[in-house]
Design a protein around this motif. Structure first.
Motif, short mmCIF file in Angstrom:
data_model
loop_
_atom_site.label_atom_id
_atom_site.label_comp_id
_atom_site.label_asym_id
_atom_site.label_seq_id
_atom_site.Cartn_x
_atom_site.Cartn_y
_atom_site.Cartn_z
N GLY A 60 0.79 -1.23 0.00
CA GLY A 60 0.00 0.00 0.00
C GLY A 60 0.81 1.27 0.00
N VAL A 61 2.04 1.23 -0.51
CA VAL A 61 2.88 2.43 -0.50
C VAL A 61 2.16 3.57 -1.22
N ARG A 62 2.22 4.75 -0.64
CA ARG A 62 1.47 5.89 -1.18
C ARG A 62 2.21 6.61 -2.29
N SER A 63 3.52 6.42 -2.40
CA SER A 63 4.29 7.15 -3.40
C SER A 63 5.44 6.29 -3.89
N ILE A 64 5.83 6.52 -5.13
CA ILE A 64 7.03 5.90 -5.71
C ILE A 64 7.82 7.00 -6.41
N MET A 65 9.14 6.95 -6.29
CA MET A 65 10.03 7.91 -6.95
C MET A 65 10.69 7.25 -8.14
N SER A 66 10.68 7.94 -9.26
CA SER A 66 11.35 7.42 -10.46
C SER A 66 12.84 7.70 -10.39
N PRO B 204 15.53 8.58 -20.40
CA PRO B 204 15.59 8.04 -19.04
C PRO B 204 14.20 7.67 -18.52
N ALA B 205 14.18 6.78 -17.55
CA ALA B 205 12.92 6.27 -17.01
C ALA B 205 11.99 7.39 -16.55
N THR B 206 12.53 8.43 -15.96
CA THR B 206 11.71 9.55 -15.48
C THR B 206 10.89 10.18 -16.59
N LEU B 207 11.36 10.06 -17.82
CA LEU B 207 10.71 10.72 -18.96
C LEU B 207 10.05 9.71 -19.89
N SER B 208 9.93 8.47 -19.43
CA SER B 208 9.49 7.38 -20.30
C SER B 208 8.08 6.92 -19.97
N ARG B 209 7.17 7.06 -20.92
CA ARG B 209 5.81 6.56 -20.74
C ARG B 209 5.81 5.03 -20.67
N ALA B 210 6.70 4.41 -21.41
CA ALA B 210 6.77 2.94 -21.39
C ALA B 210 7.11 2.43 -20.00
N VAL B 211 8.01 3.14 -19.29
CA VAL B 211 8.43 2.71 -17.96
C VAL B 211 7.40 3.09 -16.90
N LEU B 212 6.93 4.33 -16.93
CA LEU B 212 6.12 4.84 -15.83
C LEU B 212 4.63 4.55 -15.98
N THR B 213 4.11 4.67 -17.19
CA THR B 213 2.67 4.43 -17.37
C THR B 213 2.39 2.98 -17.73
N VAL C 5 7.57 18.88 -18.29
CA VAL C 5 6.51 18.53 -19.25
C VAL C 5 6.66 17.09 -19.72
N ARG C 6 7.88 16.70 -20.05
CA ARG C 6 8.11 15.33 -20.50
C ARG C 6 7.78 14.32 -19.39
N ALA C 7 8.16 14.64 -18.16
CA ALA C 7 7.88 13.74 -17.05
C ALA C 7 6.38 13.61 -16.82
N LEU C 8 5.67 14.71 -16.86
CA LEU C 8 4.21 14.66 -16.69
C LEU C 8 3.58 13.84 -17.80
N ASN C 9 4.01 14.02 -19.02
CA ASN C 9 3.48 13.22 -20.13
C ASN C 9 3.79 11.74 -19.95
N ALA C 10 4.91 11.44 -19.30
CA ALA C 10 5.29 10.04 -19.08
C ALA C 10 4.45 9.38 -18.00
N GLY C 11 3.83 10.19 -17.13
CA GLY C 11 3.00 9.63 -16.07
C GLY C 11 3.34 10.11 -14.68
#
Length: 476
Positions: free
Chosen positions: A206-212, A225-234, A268-274
């Motif tokens: 039940g962790v409330r947050s995850i950091m990329s 990088p993973a922080t900017l990747s929709r494939a990784v984060l979303t 912007v890229r990070a937000l788009n990634a998820g």
């Protein structure tokens, strides 16, 4: 809509700041909806400071890196009251890890801090890793997964949100992402078996947050990088692993991403990634408003869907709402004081070889391995202070990597090193010391090399209690 859009953009920004008091621009930004503030030791943290934030924005997510061990913001002067992850993994008692997590959560709850950027859920599979090391519970997925879940249960059981980091795993790297972009070369199958289980365990807990993590992982996304990747984060984190909590970036001024894009474009890229929250460890008024305006411009141009920004802001608000609803848990945790748990864990983690006992004050030679940028530069190893408390005439010499060992006299010699397993020059220094004085006592506060002398103590991390446990054993 314009005002609402600016407020949405402010909600997803979570900056740190310089100085010991909240600057005027930060207060104003909080009133404009700034969603979070990240605290560091430099900010002179206390409950009064947090009250000032909440007076401007009651829903602000106040975050901190309080891992225990080497990474502490609240106890940086004397060292943490709790051993770090590696020590807890060596002790390998999940009930003990949960107790430690609960006490760290209790400490943060007393200050009204919303979110702890911990635990580090990375599997330290590469012994040469320069930035994770003792911040990891250990080198195997099962061990790290069990203790990640226990730590999450402890912190969140005290009514404070936990954050598992650095997704999808910073353990198999030889580059510090503060300084450059690390690449994880493992195939997807290895990642699934080695790096992802601790994050799945955190999600199941039940962790409330995850950091990329700012990591290039070609098997998942060879382009960014993973922080900017929709494939990784979303697709992976949201879709396959089922995480629906607040996803926060690692600090965007880190060179791994800052060398690639301007701050506004990273956001912007990070937000788009998820991503839902943009962490800025070091920030200014100009940078915060520059990023806000870049996010607003991206929505207006269609580069960032407004519904994605709304979703991100809603997840930030949801974490804040969760915290607000845990007041009863925090009240209970305040009464659940477990003052001995840190030292208990440090003693359980201590690894020793040999039988030397200090019966008189030694000369302590601290071999100063430069710690990584996640560690506050003021953090002491604590070994000398712990020995002075027991043997007041203890003396100290500090040796830099380019320095030479001091001339030894008749006093006992304690050589304090860090991460001998990772640094050939440290191992060479140990060998030189033993050649000069075969009875040198070696204390390693990091990931140790095999004992090379007659008496060797490994604390598996830097903390006040780890140092105390070592000093007790040496003077037993």
């Amino acid at each position: 809509m314009s005002g609402d859009l600016y407020r949405l953009a402010m909600t997803v920004l979570h900056p740190g700041y310089e100085g010991t008091s909240a600057p005027e621009w930060l207060r104003r930004a909080l009133g404009e909806g700034l969603g979070g503030v990240v605290l560091f030791a430099r900010n002179a943290i206390d409950a009064r400071l947090v009250r000032e934030f909440r007076a401007e924005n009651p829903d602000v997510v106040v975050a901190i890196d309080e891992e225990g061990g080497t990474v502490t913001r609240l106890e940086v002067v004397e060292g943490s009251s709790f051993p770090g992850n590696r020590a807890l993994g060596v002790a390998d008692d999940v009930a003990l890890t949960e107790r430690v997590g609960r006490q760290i959560g209790r400490m943060l709850g007393e200050l009204d801090i919303t979110l702890n950027y911990a635990p580090d859920a990375d599997v330290n599979s590469n012994p040469a890793n320069p930035v994770i090391g003792v911040r990891s519970f250990g080198p195997t997925a099962d061990l790290v997964a069990r203790h990640t879940a226990a730590y999450v249960n402890g912190v969140q059981g005290a009514g404070v949100a936990a954050c598992a980091k650095h997704f999808p795993g910073h353990g198999d790297t030889v580059t510090d992402s503060h300084l450059a972009l690390p690449t994880v070369h493992a195939p997807r199958e290895v990642l699934a078996e080695r790096d992802l289980p601790p994050f799945k365990a955190a999600i199941d807990a039940g962790v409330r947050s995850i950091m990329s993590g700012h990591l290039l992982i070609p098997a998942l996304d060879p382009s960014v990088p993973a922080t900017l990747s929709r494939a990784v984060l979303t697709e992976l984190l949201r879709g396959e692993l089922g995480f629906d909590g607040m996803l926060v970036t690692d600090a965007i001024e880190m060179q791994a991403v800052a060398d690639m894009f301007a701050p506004g474009e990273i956001a912007v890229r990070a937000l788009n990634a998820g991503v839902d929250a943009i962490c800025m460890g070091v920030s200014t008024e100009e940078i915060v408003y520059e990023i806000r305006d870049a996010v607003v411009a991206a929505v207006r141009s269609g580069a960032l869907p407004e519904e994605r920004l709304e979703q991100a802001a809603s997840r930030v608000r949801a974490l804040s709402g969760w915290y607000a609803a845990q007041s009863e848990l925090r009240d209970k945790a305040r009464l659940d004081v477990d003052p001995a748990v840190g030292l208990e864990a440090a003693r359980a983690a201590l690894s020793t070889a040999g039988s030397a006992v200090l019966d008189r004050a030694p000369l302590v030679v601290e071999v100063n391995t430069r710690l990584n940028k996640a560690v506050d530069p003021a953090t002491p190893t604590g070994i000398t202070a712990a020995l002075i408390s027991l043997l007041p005439e203890t003396a100290i010499v500090r040796m830099d990597p380019s320095g030479e060992l001091p001339r030894f006299d008749e006093r006992p010699i304690v050589l304090v090193v860090h991460d001998a397993a990772r640094h050939p020059w440290v191992r060479e220094t140990v060998a030189k010391a033993l050649a000069a004085r075969p009875d040198v006592i070696v204390v390693d506060t990091g990931i140790p090399a095999p004992p090379g002398g007659p008496t060797h103590v490994a604390t598996h991390g830097i903390s006040r209690v780890s140092a105390q446990a070592a000093a007790e054993w040496l003077t037993r």
